[in-house]
Motif scaffolding. Structure first.
Motif, short mmCIF file in Angstrom:
data_model
loop_
_atom_site.label_atom_id
_atom_site.label_comp_id
_atom_site.label_asym_id
_atom_site.label_seq_id
_atom_site.Cartn_x
_atom_site.Cartn_y
_atom_site.Cartn_z
N LEU A 279 0.84 -1.21 0.00
CA LEU A 279 0.00 0.00 0.00
C LEU A 279 0.87 1.25 0.00
O LEU A 279 0.62 2.21 -0.74
CB LEU A 279 -0.93 0.01 1.22
CG LEU A 279 -2.13 -0.93 1.18
CD1 LEU A 279 -2.85 -0.89 2.52
CD2 LEU A 279 -3.09 -0.56 0.05
N PHE A 280 1.93 1.24 0.83
CA PHE A 280 2.85 2.39 0.84
C PHE A 280 3.65 2.44 -0.46
O PHE A 280 3.87 3.52 -1.02
CB PHE A 280 3.79 2.32 2.03
CG PHE A 280 4.82 3.41 2.02
CD1 PHE A 280 4.48 4.70 2.40
CD2 PHE A 280 6.12 3.16 1.61
CE1 PHE A 280 5.42 5.72 2.37
CE2 PHE A 280 7.06 4.17 1.58
CZ PHE A 280 6.71 5.46 1.96
N GLY A 281 4.10 1.30 -0.94
CA GLY A 281 4.91 1.26 -2.16
C GLY A 281 4.17 1.76 -3.38
O GLY A 281 4.78 2.25 -4.33
N VAL A 282 2.85 1.66 -3.36
CA VAL A 282 2.03 2.12 -4.49
C VAL A 282 1.51 3.53 -4.25
O VAL A 282 1.57 4.39 -5.14
CB VAL A 282 0.86 1.15 -4.73
CG1 VAL A 282 -0.13 1.74 -5.74
CG2 VAL A 282 1.37 -0.20 -5.22
N PHE A 283 0.98 3.78 -3.05
CA PHE A 283 0.24 5.02 -2.80
C PHE A 283 0.98 6.03 -1.94
O PHE A 283 0.47 7.12 -1.68
CB PHE A 283 -1.12 4.69 -2.18
CG PHE A 283 -1.96 3.78 -3.03
CD1 PHE A 283 -2.37 4.18 -4.29
CD2 PHE A 283 -2.32 2.51 -2.58
CE1 PHE A 283 -3.13 3.33 -5.09
CE2 PHE A 283 -3.08 1.67 -3.36
CZ PHE A 283 -3.49 2.07 -4.63
N GLY A 284 2.19 5.68 -1.44
CA GLY A 284 2.98 6.65 -0.70
C GLY A 284 3.24 7.89 -1.54
O GLY A 284 3.47 7.80 -2.76
N ASN A 285 3.18 9.05 -0.91
CA ASN A 285 3.33 10.32 -1.63
C ASN A 285 2.32 10.45 -2.76
O ASN A 285 2.58 11.07 -3.79
CB ASN A 285 4.75 10.51 -2.16
CG ASN A 285 5.09 11.98 -2.37
OD1 ASN A 285 4.68 12.83 -1.60
ND2 ASN A 285 5.83 12.27 -3.42
N THR A 286 1.14 9.81 -2.57
CA THR A 286 0.07 9.82 -3.57
C THR A 286 0.56 9.28 -4.91
O THR A 286 0.16 9.74 -5.98
CB THR A 286 -0.54 11.24 -3.71
OG1 THR A 286 -0.61 11.85 -2.41
CG2 THR A 286 -1.95 11.17 -4.27
N GLY A 287 1.45 8.30 -4.84
CA GLY A 287 1.97 7.68 -6.06
C GLY A 287 2.99 8.51 -6.80
O GLY A 287 3.38 8.16 -7.92
N GLN A 288 3.44 9.61 -6.21
CA GLN A 288 4.39 10.50 -6.88
C GLN A 288 5.81 10.27 -6.38
O GLN A 288 6.49 11.17 -5.89
CB GLN A 288 3.96 11.95 -6.67
CG GLN A 288 2.58 12.26 -7.21
CD GLN A 288 2.01 13.56 -6.68
OE1 GLN A 288 1.68 14.45 -7.45
NE2 GLN A 288 1.91 13.68 -5.37
#
Length: 519
Positions: A279-288
């Protein structure tokens, strides 16, 4: 929307920061709070003449800095480390206001420069010390490898991690005796300006670290034409332009570029651990994040189970604007970026992909919010199938054999980061070794590789040239001087010796050199 801005972000504080930017007739750019779209401060824009003057000032300061003993240069960063840690929450406030990321991500970004300082404070004395080597003739000759600073390093930092790239990339350059001229993105100039103020508080000479601001096409050419070396983080397309111009100027460049980062999940994975980390690897920093995961390959035997767990967890993410640690996902950096992400999703759906969750903007949360999105059925004829989306969007794919998964993971022009998950570590590492990527994480998505400051981190294929971190991350900012000494004139025939005899002697010496430790 109504949102309480941190008290430290006063108008006077922000105006003092942007006053560092040279601007004679370049106008201003309205820097806004991403969460709300409200105006924060007018950011001065630098003209080509302003940039040339910034380089002249930096070059003058650099001569005195390079002559400063290394121990005194490093003492500045020992003090800076304490100042950066003490001010981490203020830094996070600035990062959140200008970029819209959630607080966890902002605080973690604020920690990156102190981590880089800690690493190079230990390594720099050894890396920058002169190294003596043998010469061509044993005993009577030797050479010394001397590391010289390149001069003034130009750094072009992106908006997704403005503090980490703007400051962390400058730290080894400064330690090595260089000056720096930084061009941050207009949207995210406040946090790096704050970082420079803290470095000067620690004793960095004023004038040594300059900042110029403006749009890339207006600022970039003059910056590259005046720099001794260029460090760039950003898109592959822009990286090519920068690399070409640097090449024409015969200066070096380190380019960390785009990615379309894959994750291969093996059939013995612990599903709960995988979901929580990914979840963090994909959506961390809103995916940016340049290294974030955009493609996930799941084993056919567990596809439905893993898909269901991941989609359910994605849908439950807390997405909203806040300066506290509640939200798990924040905003995209701008409305333009939100429209880019939306265009990728709409293109995929129009060509047959399915939205499993998300897939829509969230104007109720703020102007640039977008729901965390999971897609299925993405193919290579879709924008998000081959092009970096750089947002909270991931595609799930099914594979039948590990060979197929590796082939699919490698079926890209990029090679910045990859991830492999599995219960058997030895097996997972064997798969990871087959992935064509500059960084590969086993049982993590990205943080372990990036936070390993002792090891160089860079891309392969179209994801870049050169690396940050590791010994290479400092030595790239230096030139090598080979200082060679010959104590006795022995390189040539002795008086009265004919050349045939000299050649026989020389060839005999070459054979002896190979058989002995002398060189």
């Amino acid at each position: 929307m109504t949102l309480q801005r941190p008290a430290v972000l006063t108008d006077d504080f922000m105006r003092d920061l942007v006053a560092r930017v040279p601007s004679t007739s370049g106008g201003t750019w309205k820097l806004t709070e991403v969460y709300t779209g409200e105006h924060l401060v007018d950011l001065p824009q630098s003209t080509p003449a302003d940039i040339e003057r910034a380089f002249a000032t930096a070059r003058e300061a650099q001569r005195a800095w390079a002559a400063t003993p290394l121990r005194r240069r490093l003492a500045v960063f020992k003090r800076a480390h304490e100042i950066f840690v003490a001010n981490a929450l203020t830094t996070a406030d600035l990062i959140q206001a200008e970029s819209g990321k959630n607080r966890r991500m902002a605080v973690e970004e604020s920690c990156d420069p102190p981590m880089v300082m800690s690493h190079y404070l230990k390594r720099a004395p050894r890396l920058l010390a002169p190294k003596r080597h043998g010469g061509p003739v044993p005993v009577v000759s030797h050479s010394t490898e001397i590391r010289q600073p390149k001069g003034v390093v130009g750094i072009i930092a992106p908006w997704n991690f403005p503090f980490a790239t703007g400051i962390s990339d400058a730290i080894p350059a400064l330690m090595a005796g260089n000056a720096v001229v930084l061009k941050p993105d207009n949207k995210t100039a406040l946090s790096p300006l704050h970082g420079i103020a803290m470095l000067e508080q620690a004793g960095l000479p004023k004038g040594l670290f300059q900042v110029v601001c403006g749009e890339g096409p207006d600022v970039g050419p003059t910056l590259i034409d005046n720099a001794s070396y260029v460090m760039f983080t950003g898109s592959t397309a822009t990286g090519r332009t920068i690399g070409e111009r640097a090449g024409r100027n015969l200066i070096g460049a380190c380019l960390e570029l785009g990615g379309k980062n894959p994750q291969v999940v093996l059939d013995d994975v612990d599903a709960d651990e995988w979901v929580a980390s990914t979840l963090f690897g994909v959506f961390g920093n809103t995916g940016q994040i340049c290294m974030h995961i955009e493609r996930i390959y799941l084993p056919d035997s567990r596809y439905d189970e893993l898909k269901q767990k991941f989609v359910r967890a994605t849908a439950a993410l807390d997405v909203r604007a806040s300066y506290d640690f509640g939200p798990e996902v924040g905003s995209l950096v701008s409305v333009d970026q939100m429209h880019r992400v939306l265009s990728h999703v709409e293109d995929a759906v129009a060509k047959g992909a399915r939205v499993l969750t998300g897939g829509r903007p969230r104007p109720d949360l703020g102007p640039a919010f977008f729901d965390p999105t999971v897609l299925e059925g993405v193919t290579t004829d879709m924008l998000c199938g081959v092009t970096e989306t750089f947002g909270p969007v991931v595609a799930l794919h099914r594979y039948r054999s590990v060979d197929e998964a590796v082939a699919l993971a490698n079926d890209t022009d990029y090679g910045l980061n990859a991830s492999v998950w599995g219960g058997d570590l030895e097996r997972a590492q064997a798969v990871a070794a087959r992935i064509e990527s500059g960084n590969v994480n086993v049982n993590d998505a990205l943080a372990t590789a990036y936070a390993s400051k002792s090891t160089p981190s860079g891309g392969v294929k179209q994801s870049g040239v050169g690396a940050r971190h590791g010994d290479q991350g400092l030595l790239k900012y230096t030139d090598v001087q080979n200082l060679a000494v010959l104590k006795k004139q022995v390189l040539g025939p002795r008086p009265g010796q004919d050349y045939d005899a000299y050649v026989k002697q020389m060839l005999s010496g070459l054979r002896m050199m190979r058989r002995t430790r002398l060189r």
